[in-house]
Each structure stands twice: as C-alpha cells, then as structure tokens.
Write a protein that holds these residues in place. Sequence first.
Motif, PDB file in Angstrom:
ATOM      1  N   PHE A   1       3.627   2.832  -3.883  1.00 42.79           N
ATOM      2  CA  PHE A   1       3.685   1.391  -3.650  1.00 42.79           C
ATOM      3  C   PHE A   1       2.740   0.984  -2.516  1.00 42.79           C
ATOM      4  O   PHE A   1       2.106  -0.080  -2.574  1.00 42.79           O
ATOM      5  CB  PHE A   1       5.115   0.964  -3.345  1.00 42.79           C
TER       6      PHE A   1
ATOM      7  N   ASP B   1       4.480  -3.733 -12.836  1.00 44.17           N
ATOM      8  CA  ASP B   1       3.069  -3.314 -12.959  1.00 44.17           C
ATOM      9  C   ASP B   1       2.952  -2.124 -13.918  1.00 44.17           C
ATOM     10  O   ASP B   1       3.438  -1.030 -13.638  1.00 44.17           O
ATOM     11  CB  ASP B   1       2.575  -2.934 -11.558  1.00 44.17           C
TER      12      ASP B   1
ATOM     13  N   ARG C   1      -0.859   0.774  -3.821  1.00 44.16           N
ATOM     14  CA  ARG C   1      -1.107  -0.459  -4.573  1.00 44.16           C
ATOM     15  C   ARG C   1      -1.232  -1.650  -3.615  1.00 44.16           C
ATOM     16  O   ARG C   1      -2.137  -2.487  -3.765  1.00 44.16           O
ATOM     17  CB  ARG C   1       0.028  -0.708  -5.578  1.00 44.16           C
ATOM     18  N   GLU C   2      -0.356  -1.708  -2.635  1.00 39.97           N
ATOM     19  CA  GLU C   2      -0.387  -2.823  -1.676  1.00 39.97           C
ATOM     20  C   GLU C   2      -1.664  -2.823  -0.845  1.00 39.97           C
ATOM     21  O   GLU C   2      -2.143  -3.889  -0.428  1.00 39.97           O
ATOM     22  CB  GLU C   2       0.841  -2.743  -0.766  1.00 39.97           C
TER      23      GLU C   2
ATOM     24  N   HIS D   1       7.350  -5.414  -7.808  1.00 40.20           N
ATOM     25  CA  HIS D   1       5.960  -5.271  -8.248  1.00 40.20           C
ATOM     26  C   HIS D   1       5.750  -5.780  -9.672  1.00 40.20           C
ATOM     27  O   HIS D   1       4.802  -5.365 -10.355  1.00 40.20           O
ATOM     28  CB  HIS D   1       5.521  -3.806  -8.125  1.00 40.20           C
TER      29      HIS D   1
END
Length: 242
Positions: free
Chosen positions: A84, A119, A87-88, A116
């Motif tokens: 995570f 995704d 991705r952030e 999210h």
Amino acid sequence: MSEDDTTRLNPSKLGTKKYWEDFYALEKSNFEENPEDTGECWFSDSDAELKMVDFLFDNMDSLGKQNGDIKICDLGTGNGHLIFTLREEGFKGKLVGLDYSENSVAFCKEILKEQHDGDDKMVFEKCDILNDDEAIFEMGKDEDKFDVVLDKGTLDAIALSDSRYKDDKLGVELYPSNVKRLLRKDGILLISSCNFTENELVKIIESEQEFKKWKCVEYPSFEFGGVKGQTICTIAFKKTIV
C-alpha cells in the motif's frame, strides 16, 4: 547446515503459522472496529519500509522498464503495508502480496476494498513460498515472472521454524531456490532482516548461485566493545541466470 552455523536460529512461536493466523485475525478485527487502524508496520523504528521504497524508486531504471510495466511481489505481505505504501508513493505497476496466513490475505483484501477502491493492479493471494506445488511457480516464461521480489522480515520468521521440507531441508535452506523461481533474469530480490547480519544474509541467499549481491541500503551503525554493527540490514540481490 551445521549445528554451529550462525544462520541457524532457535525455533520460536514467531516461526509458526498459528502465531500469524492469530496475529492477523486480531489486526483484522481491530480494523473492522476502527478503519484507521491498518496494523503494525514492521521495522518502523529503523525506517526500513521507507528505505526499501526509496531504493526501488532510485533504482527503477536498472529494470529496463517503465514504472507502470514493472511487476512486484511482496513475500509474507502480512497487512500489506509495504504494498500500500508503494502505491501511495507513486508506483503504478502490478503489486502482488503473498502470505501463507488466510487471515493476513483476508485483512489485506478488506483494506484494499475500503481504502484503495479495489485497485485491480493490487492482488493478495494465499501462498506458502516453501511449498513447491503452489500455482505461483507455474509461470513458465521468463517475461511472465516478477521484476522485483520484496521481503521485509519474512525470511526472519521462516528461520525461526524447525519445520522440514523437500529433501529434509529447513525453510531457510529452501528459501533461495524457491524465490529464484519467481524472478526473471536480472530481477531483484530486495530483502530486509533484523535477525541476520549482512554477511549471514549473503551466505544464505548466495547459496543459490544465480543470486549475486548487488547493492546495500545504508543504515546508522553503532559500536560496542570495539565492534561496529547495525540493528537491521537491507540487501538487493540480482538473479543473474534464467
């Protein structure tokens, strides 16, 4: 592996599947009560996760692909925190989190759905990396395999188990050859450990001759009794042969 080998650790409950099933069942329950509580970030006191993320972005060009085309696998993903965070921080490619704990995978899927937007380029699957029969190993073509495999404490946990596998090997002995099967040629294994020194980690991973140490992440060091050291090490290995 000899009895006096320093890469052989004493068994611990942290090396058992039951411990991690119970651990992530509790984290999942806490998240359901408080959606802001996404669980513990392992090695946060050393900033290992952010150092791994920074390393990946700093060295992405070496993979010969654009950001969105790179495939990353996180072994022992736990609560998915590393995935995570990637991705952030702007990683655009496919992210696959693997864990042998059903509760871990269920927890990650809940976070994915709630925070999210589901995704579809983030995937979480139940998988035991030490089981030769897992479907993940069926990727036949080199180009279908992962560009990067991440490990933040998973080998540490494996090394705390006395379970035996193929050819009566301990998990820590089987680990390099199985991880190798996930990576394409010139792919990177980026691994962080708090249980092994740099030399010990190199000894374990390079027991599979296709792996060669490539780069190390720098951490603050300390000195005690005239000996210098650090509480954690992060090393990038390259797979040099298909």
